[in-house]
Design a protein around this motif. Structure first.
Motif, PDB file in Angstrom:
ATOM      1  N   MET A   1     -19.559  30.121 -50.903  1.00  0.00           N
ATOM      2  CA  MET A   1     -18.484  29.787 -51.831  1.00  0.00           C
ATOM      3  C   MET A   1     -18.880  30.154 -53.259  1.00  0.00           C
ATOM      4  SD  MET A   1     -16.858  26.050 -52.674  1.00  0.00           S
ATOM      5  CE  MET A   1     -16.024  25.818 -54.254  1.00  0.00           C
ATOM      6  N   LYS A   2     -17.887  30.681 -54.008  1.00  0.00           N
ATOM      7  CA  LYS A   2     -18.103  31.025 -55.406  1.00  0.00           C
ATOM      8  C   LYS A   2     -17.480  29.938 -56.308  1.00  0.00           C
ATOM      9  CE  LYS A   2     -17.822  35.978 -54.402  1.00  0.00           C
ATOM     10  NZ  LYS A   2     -17.061  37.236 -54.654  1.00  0.00           N
ATOM     11  N   PRO A   3     -17.946  29.816 -57.543  1.00  0.00           N
ATOM     12  CA  PRO A   3     -17.324  28.855 -58.472  1.00  0.00           C
ATOM     13  C   PRO A   3     -15.846  29.185 -58.669  1.00  0.00           C
ATOM     14  CG  PRO A   3     -19.427  29.605 -59.329  1.00  0.00           C
ATOM     15  CD  PRO A   3     -19.124  30.479 -58.139  1.00  0.00           C
ATOM     16  N   LEU A   4     -15.030  28.154 -58.759  1.00  0.00           N
ATOM     17  CA  LEU A   4     -13.599  28.360 -58.994  1.00  0.00           C
ATOM     18  C   LEU A   4     -12.991  27.105 -59.622  1.00  0.00           C
ATOM     19  CD1 LEU A   4     -11.712  26.716 -56.673  1.00  0.00           C
ATOM     20  CD2 LEU A   4     -12.735  28.442 -55.206  1.00  0.00           C
ATOM     21  N   ILE A   5     -11.826  27.304 -60.215  1.00  0.00           N
ATOM     22  CA  ILE A   5     -11.072  26.200 -60.807  1.00  0.00           C
ATOM     23  C   ILE A   5      -9.733  26.107 -60.084  1.00  0.00           C
ATOM     24  CG2 ILE A   5      -9.996  25.266 -62.884  1.00  0.00           C
ATOM     25  CD1 ILE A   5     -12.058  26.817 -64.528  1.00  0.00           C
ATOM     26  N   SER A   6      -9.442  24.946 -59.524  1.00  0.00           N
ATOM     27  CA  SER A   6      -8.180  24.767 -58.788  1.00  0.00           C
ATOM     28  C   SER A   6      -7.349  23.649 -59.399  1.00  0.00           C
ATOM     29  CB  SER A   6      -8.443  24.463 -57.316  1.00  0.00           C
ATOM     30  OG  SER A   6      -9.093  23.211 -57.167  1.00  0.00           O
ATOM     31  N   LEU A   7      -6.045  23.785 -59.233  1.00  0.00           N
ATOM     32  CA  LEU A   7      -5.093  22.752 -59.621  1.00  0.00           C
ATOM     33  C   LEU A   7      -4.442  22.262 -58.340  1.00  0.00           C
ATOM     34  CD1 LEU A   7      -4.302  21.633 -62.406  1.00  0.00           C
ATOM     35  CD2 LEU A   7      -2.334  23.161 -62.388  1.00  0.00           C
ATOM     36  N   ASN A   8      -4.481  20.955 -58.102  1.00  0.00           N
ATOM     37  CA  ASN A   8      -3.979  20.378 -56.860  1.00  0.00           C
ATOM     38  C   ASN A   8      -2.850  19.407 -57.159  1.00  0.00           C
ATOM     39  OD1 ASN A   8      -6.197  21.248 -54.715  1.00  0.00           O
ATOM     40  ND2 ASN A   8      -7.213  20.783 -56.648  1.00  0.00           N
ATOM     41  N   THR A   9      -1.718  19.656 -56.549  1.00  0.00           N
ATOM     42  CA  THR A   9      -0.531  18.870 -56.843  1.00  0.00           C
ATOM     43  C   THR A   9       0.280  18.683 -55.570  1.00  0.00           C
ATOM     44  OG1 THR A   9       1.543  18.858 -58.129  1.00  0.00           O
ATOM     45  CG2 THR A   9       0.641  20.995 -57.556  1.00  0.00           C
ATOM     46  N   SER A  10       1.066  17.637 -55.528  1.00  0.00           N
ATOM     47  CA  SER A  10       1.884  17.372 -54.342  1.00  0.00           C
ATOM     48  C   SER A  10       2.991  16.389 -54.705  1.00  0.00           C
ATOM     49  CB  SER A  10       1.025  16.790 -53.209  1.00  0.00           C
ATOM     50  OG  SER A  10       0.422  15.570 -53.610  1.00  0.00           O
ATOM     51  N   ASP A  11       3.874  16.156 -53.753  1.00  0.00           N
ATOM     52  CA  ASP A  11       4.891  15.111 -53.861  1.00  0.00           C
ATOM     53  C   ASP A  11       5.745  15.260 -55.119  1.00  0.00           C
ATOM     54  OD1 ASP A  11       4.129  13.175 -51.500  1.00  0.00           O
ATOM     55  OD2 ASP A  11       2.253  13.740 -52.481  1.00  0.00           O
ATOM     56  N   TRP A  12       6.325  16.461 -55.252  1.00  0.00           N
ATOM     57  CA  TRP A  12       7.251  16.705 -56.366  1.00  0.00           C
ATOM     58  C   TRP A  12       8.592  16.022 -56.097  1.00  0.00           C
ATOM     59  CZ3 TRP A  12       6.837  22.533 -58.113  1.00  0.00           C
ATOM     60  CH2 TRP A  12       5.492  22.841 -58.369  1.00  0.00           C
ATOM     61  N   HIS A  13       9.028  16.048 -54.853  1.00  0.00           N
ATOM     62  CA  HIS A  13      10.285  15.437 -54.440  1.00  0.00           C
ATOM     63  C   HIS A  13      11.469  15.937 -55.256  1.00  0.00           C
ATOM     64  CE1 HIS A  13       8.771  12.705 -51.343  1.00  0.00           C
ATOM     65  NE2 HIS A  13       7.661  12.650 -52.081  1.00  0.00           N
ATOM     66  N   LEU A  14      11.538  17.247 -55.372  1.00  0.00           N
ATOM     67  CA  LEU A  14      12.670  17.859 -56.069  1.00  0.00           C
ATOM     68  C   LEU A  14      13.965  17.535 -55.325  1.00  0.00           C
ATOM     69  CD1 LEU A  14      11.141  21.379 -56.840  1.00  0.00           C
ATOM     70  CD2 LEU A  14      11.337  19.424 -58.393  1.00  0.00           C
ATOM     71  N   GLY A  15      14.983  17.208 -56.091  1.00  0.00           N
ATOM     72  CA  GLY A  15      16.265  16.833 -55.500  1.00  0.00           C
ATOM     73  C   GLY A  15      16.388  15.353 -55.236  1.00  0.00           C
ATOM     74  N   GLN A  16      15.404  14.566 -55.656  1.00  0.00           N
ATOM     75  CA  GLN A  16      15.488  13.108 -55.493  1.00  0.00           C
ATOM     76  C   GLN A  16      16.729  12.613 -56.218  1.00  0.00           C
ATOM     77  OE1 GLN A  16      15.265   9.975 -56.880  1.00  0.00           O
ATOM     78  NE2 GLN A  16      14.731   8.988 -54.958  1.00  0.00           N
ATOM     79  N   ARG A  17      17.594  11.896 -55.509  1.00  0.00           N
ATOM     80  CA  ARG A  17      18.940  11.603 -56.013  1.00  0.00           C
ATOM     81  C   ARG A  17      18.964  10.676 -57.222  1.00  0.00           C
ATOM     82  NH1 ARG A  17      20.912  16.003 -53.823  1.00  0.00           N
ATOM     83  NH2 ARG A  17      20.994  15.972 -51.543  1.00  0.00           N
ATOM     84  N   ARG A  18      17.911   9.895 -57.403  1.00  0.00           N
ATOM     85  CA  ARG A  18      17.932   8.939 -58.511  1.00  0.00           C
ATOM     86  C   ARG A  18      17.718   9.623 -59.863  1.00  0.00           C
ATOM     87  NH1 ARG A  18      14.235   5.807 -56.783  1.00  0.00           N
ATOM     88  NH2 ARG A  18      15.527   4.202 -55.834  1.00  0.00           N
ATOM     89  N   LEU A  19      16.993  10.752 -59.861  1.00  0.00           N
ATOM     90  CA  LEU A  19      16.620  11.393 -61.113  1.00  0.00           C
ATOM     91  C   LEU A  19      17.533  12.562 -61.458  1.00  0.00           C
ATOM     92  CD1 LEU A  19      12.724  11.463 -60.765  1.00  0.00           C
ATOM     93  CD2 LEU A  19      14.221   9.607 -61.521  1.00  0.00           C
ATOM     94  N   ASN A  20      17.660  12.830 -62.748  1.00  0.00           N
ATOM     95  CA  ASN A  20      18.444  13.968 -63.237  1.00  0.00           C
ATOM     96  C   ASN A  20      17.706  15.259 -62.879  1.00  0.00           C
ATOM     97  OD1 ASN A  20      19.094  16.157 -65.136  1.00  0.00           O
ATOM     98  ND2 ASN A  20      20.414  14.664 -66.125  1.00  0.00           N
ATOM     99  N   PRO A  21      18.285  16.128 -62.039  1.00  0.00           N
ATOM    100  CA  PRO A  21      17.543  17.297 -61.554  1.00  0.00           C
ATOM    101  C   PRO A  21      17.209  18.300 -62.654  1.00  0.00           C
ATOM    102  CG  PRO A  21      19.838  17.431 -60.879  1.00  0.00           C
ATOM    103  CD  PRO A  21      19.637  16.054 -61.447  1.00  0.00           C
ATOM    104  N   GLU A  22      18.109  18.462 -63.626  1.00  0.00           N
ATOM    105  CA  GLU A  22      17.840  19.409 -64.709  1.00  0.00           C
ATOM    106  C   GLU A  22      16.654  18.946 -65.545  1.00  0.00           C
ATOM    107  OE1 GLU A  22      20.171  21.778 -68.299  1.00  0.00           O
ATOM    108  OE2 GLU A  22      21.075  19.990 -67.415  1.00  0.00           O
ATOM    109  N   LEU A  23      16.656  17.675 -65.920  1.00  0.00           N
ATOM    110  CA  LEU A  23      15.565  17.130 -66.720  1.00  0.00           C
ATOM    111  C   LEU A  23      14.260  17.129 -65.941  1.00  0.00           C
ATOM    112  CD1 LEU A  23      14.682  15.816 -69.363  1.00  0.00           C
ATOM    113  CD2 LEU A  23      15.371  13.602 -68.416  1.00  0.00           C
ATOM    114  N   MET A  24      14.317  16.773 -64.673  1.00  0.00           N
ATOM    115  CA  MET A  24      13.119  16.734 -63.832  1.00  0.00           C
ATOM    116  C   MET A  24      12.470  18.115 -63.758  1.00  0.00           C
ATOM    117  SD  MET A  24      12.906  15.473 -59.861  1.00  0.00           S
ATOM    118  CE  MET A  24      11.402  14.884 -59.112  1.00  0.00           C
ATOM    119  N   CYS A  25      13.266  19.144 -63.511  1.00  0.00           N
ATOM    120  CA  CYS A  25      12.730  20.503 -63.377  1.00  0.00           C
ATOM    121  C   CYS A  25      12.233  21.043 -64.713  1.00  0.00           C
ATOM    122  CB  CYS A  25      13.786  21.424 -62.768  1.00  0.00           C
ATOM    123  SG  CYS A  25      14.144  21.075 -61.029  1.00  0.00           S
TER     124      CYS A  25
END
Length: 377
Positions: A1-25
């Motif tokens: 393995m070589k050195p690396l920098i990763s970004l790990n993200t999950s659970d965006w839940h785009l389209g969640q009905r409670r939140l304003n989709p335009e503002l969320m995105c």
């Protein structure tokens, strides 16, 4: 393995009905744009979507704009991208569309979508990675690990550098979700030399080398903790792990005055607490007090000072209530969000339990799991 920098993200839940989709995105775009430069690898460990999103859905144009921007940005920066399928009744098969968009735009960076238990070698970083999406066709976590090790053996491997998972580990499993079929244990991943990055639980945590990202945004009052993603600067011999908080996350705030008497000037305390938030900020507020008239008075103050707020109120512990009406849910913004559908059932159950002080430590995913178990039963 070589050195690396990763970004790990999950659970965006785009389209969640409670939140304003335009503002969320828009908020996700601002947040990601600030942290993509300088990384080698972007891992999305499931639940990009909250529910099925059709082209006629009001959230659709904003979600498409965000995802197209993200794929193009990663291509411009030469970032390798891996997308893991999350919970089937959230992601469905929709994350496959990112692969289609990537191909249609003619992007050249290394991109892959994974929806099966599998292993890959990323030559650029001399990196061996395992993938475990949610809702895999196995009877237990031991069966899943057996499959991973079988694939490792076929490749002549006894270790992997990283494993990406969407699911529950025993140390984060809520008591309300004790019937979940596949629950992983830390000891099962002793073949992982670096880290196990996990999505599904919305609270960020680190337990040994098991790293839960937490969700990217707040989706309910049971999730008032910081939200964001994990950056790993892996130098192979050691690593710097940083939780990056999303400063644009929606604000859900519970004001619990159940222990205060009227003569303790609850209204003044409430006004002072509200003063930290801009009147233009979209807030989701929950007010707790055993007396209905106190809750109503605070609700009036809230509507006058922060007109964009949606709020609920409840009596709190029933042991403190003698002559109070049943808890009442009061949305300041009136829309059709309370019409019960398959898509918003989880959110409405979450809201109901929260307003009746019966939510405990259950998240939206926990409630989803219970509902799906009920459907299967």
């Amino acid at each position: 393995m070589k050195p690396l920098i990763s970004l790990n993200t999950s659970d965006w839940h785009l389209g969640q009905r409670r939140l304003n989709p335009e503002l969320m995105c828009e908020n996700f775009t601002k947040f990601l744009q600030a942290h993509l430069p300088g990384i080698d690898l972007l891992n999305i460990q499931g639940d990009i979507f909250d529910t099925a999103i059709g082209y006629g859905d009001p959230a659709s144009p904003f979600i498409l704009k965000l995802l197209i921007w993200l794929l193009r940005k990663c291509d411009q920066l030469g970032i390798t991208v891996r997308v893991l399928r999350g919970t089937i009744y959230h992601d469905r098969t929709q994350s496959l569309n990112l692969q289609v968009i990537h191909e249609s735009l003619g992007l050249k960076n290394n991109f892959r979508y994974i929806d099966k238990v599998s292993i890959e070698y990323i030559e650029t970083y001399d990196l061996w990675v395992g993938y475990i999406p949610d809702n895999v066709p196995y009877e237990s976590s031991d069966d899943v690990i057996k499959e991973i090790k079988s694939q490792m053996a076929a490749l002549g491997r006894t270790t992997l550098d990283y494993v990406h998972v969407h699911g529950y580990f025993s140390h984060v499993l809520p008591s309300a979700a004790h019937d979940v079929k596949i629950v992983y244990r830390e000891d099962q991943f002793d073949f992982v030399t670096r880290y196990v990055n996990v999505g599904h639980v919305h609270q960020h945590s680190i337990h040994g080398n098991i790293l839960y990202n937490g969700s990217m945004d707040r989706l309910g009052h049971g999730e008032e903790d910081p939200k964001g993603m994990i950056r790993i600067e892996d130098r192979v011999t050691d690593a710097k792990i940083t939780f990056i908080e999303n400063p644009y996350a929606m604000i859900f705030r519970t004001f619990d005055y159940s222990s205060m008497e009227v003569d303790e000037n609850i209204t003044q305390a409430f006004k002072e607490a509200l003063s930290q938030y801009s009147p233009a900020a979209p807030l989701f507020v929950r007010i707790i007090h055993p007396r209905l008239d106190i809750r109503q008075a605070l609700g009036q103050i809230l509507q006058q000072s922060h007109p964009l707020t949606r709020y609920t109120h409840g009596a709190g512990s029933k042991s403190k209530v003698d002559d109070v009406d049943d808890d009442i849910i009061v949305p300041v913004v009136v829309d059709d969000a309370n019409t019960i559908t398959e898509d918003n059932l989880t959110s409405l159950v979450h809201q109901y339990l929260a307003s009746h002080e019966k939510l405990g430590d259950m998240t939206l995913d926990d409630i989803d799991s219970i509902i799906q178990l009920g459907k299967k039963g």
